[in-house]
Scaffold this active site. Structure first.
Site: not given
Length: 662
Positions: A34, A265, A412, A474
């Protein structure tokens, strides 16, 4: 360390062009890579490294160095070029010539441990900026403990549009703003280009406004104006908030046809375009050749913090806190815990009690946090459920970084990445909690921790249908198998308070890999009956031996050990000799020698595995004639006792499975 006076504008331009030349040459040689970002951000990086960043290639691990994180890890040649030019011995020119080749420290994306100056592994976008938040937080925490005399540095980040589009960036940015981490400075490569084309194909937000809304100071500069970049960085040094500087750049700067295009890129520019870039940049040197005056100028950049490092070392030697500081950076957790944990386990054997392993974890942490000075806990807004906060630990806040507990909020992924940053920074052993079902939110950062080989501990509670009424959203099913699939990650599922204490002791002793503790919501009966060595360290062991002619081995983890124990009693009562094997860590068991593993799970026995989770992976232990008693689909919402009966996780089902195979 104050900023250094800039070189002349012409010298600064040429120093930046040295980065551009090395980047396009290395990518061309590798036929892969890149070049666009290194060429676009070369001016910004030159100003940062030559005037502001405090580092010394002669001591890459200097504790009070500034940290630099290339969050836009695809632009790795920007970092490798600078490491080489400033004198890092493990990034020689040959490494750049072998960019992206096997065993070269110049890997496709920066990899922690491959060379000095690579502070973290980056490449998965968003991870770098989130990891940097943890580094900045560790710096402020240690500063609160040891003062400016020993801890006084900054964390700098170069981030891309892609970094800031990733969801983890929101978690990281908002946490940093909330905690006012003013030693964190992000340089945003605002080039307006994505892989697919112009950025406005997919993004139209105002990043400066976004950062300001999250509690940052944010501004815009021309990324190709070194004086403007330097002025913004100078202002950032005295900010009372974290800082984002949006640097307007041209991707592939200098390339005559591909500059400003997504085509620069992620592909080599090609010989013709490189020749055109050399002409446009007035770079009259062959591939990988740096003229002596530029080499000397960059070498001087590498030496500029030498006096600051010498002064710091002198302060350390004369400091009354030297022993404590050295101890924080190199605390031997295994040695510090050996005595206290042995005594604690002995007490558990002498006075057994039924507790959930999440509660047992809290009990063990009381011992851990009293014995160690470097543990810093936390939770993703589940402190009372994960049981990660022990007596005497106060929270870290923007007004007081001296605590040892972080309220991460519902972040999280950002939490897991920040813990990586704290571990990489040093002086801190991070642990935190969430529900096991949300391990998927943490997984990319857990994987990077395992890839880097760093000590980070994840407390993941509510580990099965045993959590009950909250239902299948859950209730983890596939999560244990998913985590066990990650190389260099230890997964523990302890069956009682003793195994939980042992798991903590092992996890803290592992300096080169992360750990997950999968813990129950429901109470479990004590299983270990005799004091002795840490058996969890073996990964698996015979918990109950057969008393009759042996025919069956029951293998279980965690809460299902209790079910297996009752099944064993029933089988033994029928004259069927049955051993019960606890297997709290598959990874550690797999590391034992073949003789030990065969002694625990001998050939010739019918093997039945019991776990309230997916069967994936258990075939290695039960073989083609074995049986698995566990989950084959998702759970349901009901009291956990009913769920175990509904899904057939009962002693009777285990007995039937064993007898059917005799």
């Amino acid at each position: 360390m104050t900023e250094t006076a800039p070189a002349t504008p012409e010298m600064t331009r040429r120093m930046a062009n040295a980065i551009r030349a090395l980047a396009m040459d290395a990518v061309q040689a590798a036929n892969s890579g890149h070049p666009g970002m290194p060429m676009g951000m070369a001016d910004v990086a030159t100003v940062l490294f030559s005037q502001f960043l405090k580092f010394d290639p002669r001591d890459p691990k200097w504790p009070d160095r500034d940290r630099f994180v290339l969050s836009a890890g695809h632009g790795s040649m920007l970092l490798y070029s600078i490491l080489h030019l400033t004198g890092y011995q493990d990034m020689p020119l040959d490494a750049l010539k072998r960019f992206r080749q096997l065993h070269s420290p110049a890997a496709g994306h920066p990899e922690y441990g491959h060379a000095g100056g690579i502070e973290t592994t980056t490449g998965p976008l968003g991870q770098g900026i989130a990891t940097a938040v943890g580094m900045a937080l560790a710096e402020r925490h240690l500063n609160a403990r040891f003062g400016d005399e020993l801890v006084d540095h900054r964390t700098y980040v170069i981030a891309s549009d892609g970094d800031l589009m990733e969801g983890i960036s929101h978690e990281a940015i908002s946490l940093a703003g909330h905690l006012k981490l003013n030693r964190l400075i992000v340089l945003f490569d605002d080039n307006g280009i994505s892989i697919d084309g112009p950025l406005d194909l997919s993004e139209s937000g105002d990043q400066v406004a976004r950062f300001k809304a999250a509690g940052w100071n944010a501004s815009r500069v021309d990324g190709h104006d070194p004086a403007a970049v330097a002025a913004a960085l100078k202002a950032a040094q005295t900010s009372d908030k974290p800082v984002m500087i949006a640097c307007k750049t041209v991707i592939g700067y200098g390339a005559p046809k591909l500059a400003g295009s997504s085509k620069s890129h992620g592909s080599p520019l090609g010989a013709e375009e490189i020749a055109g870039a050399r002409a446009k940049l007035v770079w009259e040197h062959d591939a990988f050749v740096i003229p002596q005056d530029l080499s000397d100028a960059w070498s001087a950049v590498g030496r500029r913090a030498g006096a600051a490092r010498a002064a710091w070392l002198k302060r350390l030697e004369g400091s009354a806190q030297k022993a404590a500081f050295d101890g924080a950076l190199g605390e031997d957790a295994a040695a510090a815990l050996a005595g206290p944990m042995a005594a604690y386990r002995r007490g558990l054997i002498e006075k057994p009690s039924s507790v959930a392993t999440r509660k047992a974890s809290e009990m063990a942490l009381e011992v851990v946090n009293a014995a160690l000075t470097t543990t810093v806990g936390g939770s993703a807004d589940l402190t009372g459920s994960n049981n990660t906060l022990t007596k005497g630990l106060k929270g870290i806040q923007a007004t007081d970084y001296g605590g040892r507990y972080i309220y991460y909020g519902i972040r999280e992924h950002g939490m897991a990445a920040a813990m990586n940053g704290m571990a990489l920074h040093g002086g801190v052993i991070p642990y935190s909690g969430t529900f096991l079902a949300f391990a998927d939110y943490c997984r990319p950062a857990i994987r990077l921790a395992a890839l880097m080989g760093i000590r980070v501990i994840h407390v993941m509670t509510h580990d099965s249908i045993g959590l009950g009424e909250d239902g299948p959203t859950h209730q983890p099913v596939e999560h244990l198998a998913s985590l066990r699939a990650i190389p260099n990650l230890l997964v523990f599922r302890p069956c009682d308070a003793v195994e939980t204490a042992e798991a903590w002791e092992v996890a803290l002793s592992q300096t080169k890999r992360p750990s997950v503790l999968a813990l129950t919501r429901q109470n479990l009966a004590p299983m270990r009956e005799a004091d002795g060595p840490n058996l969890t360290a073996k990964g698996g062991y015979v918990l109950r031996a057969a008393t009759k002619p042996e025919k069956v081995a029951l293998i279980a983890t965690g809460s299902e050990i209790e079910i297996a124990a009752r099944a064993r009693e029933a089988l033994e009562a029928e004259g069927i000799g049955t051993r019960l094997v606890s297997l709290p860590s598959w990874e550690l068991f797999g590391e034992q020698d073949a003789e030990y593993r065969a002694a625990v799970l001998p050939a010739g026995l019918v093997k039945v595995a019991i776990e309230a989770a997916s069967p994936m992976g258990w075939e290695r232990y039960i073989g083609s004639n074995g049986a698995f008693v566990g989950m084959t689909g998702y759970g349901a919402s009901a009291p956990y006792q009913e769920l175990y009966r509904h899904f057939g996780l009962t002693p009777e089902a285990v007995v039937a499975a064993a007898k059917a195979r005799l």
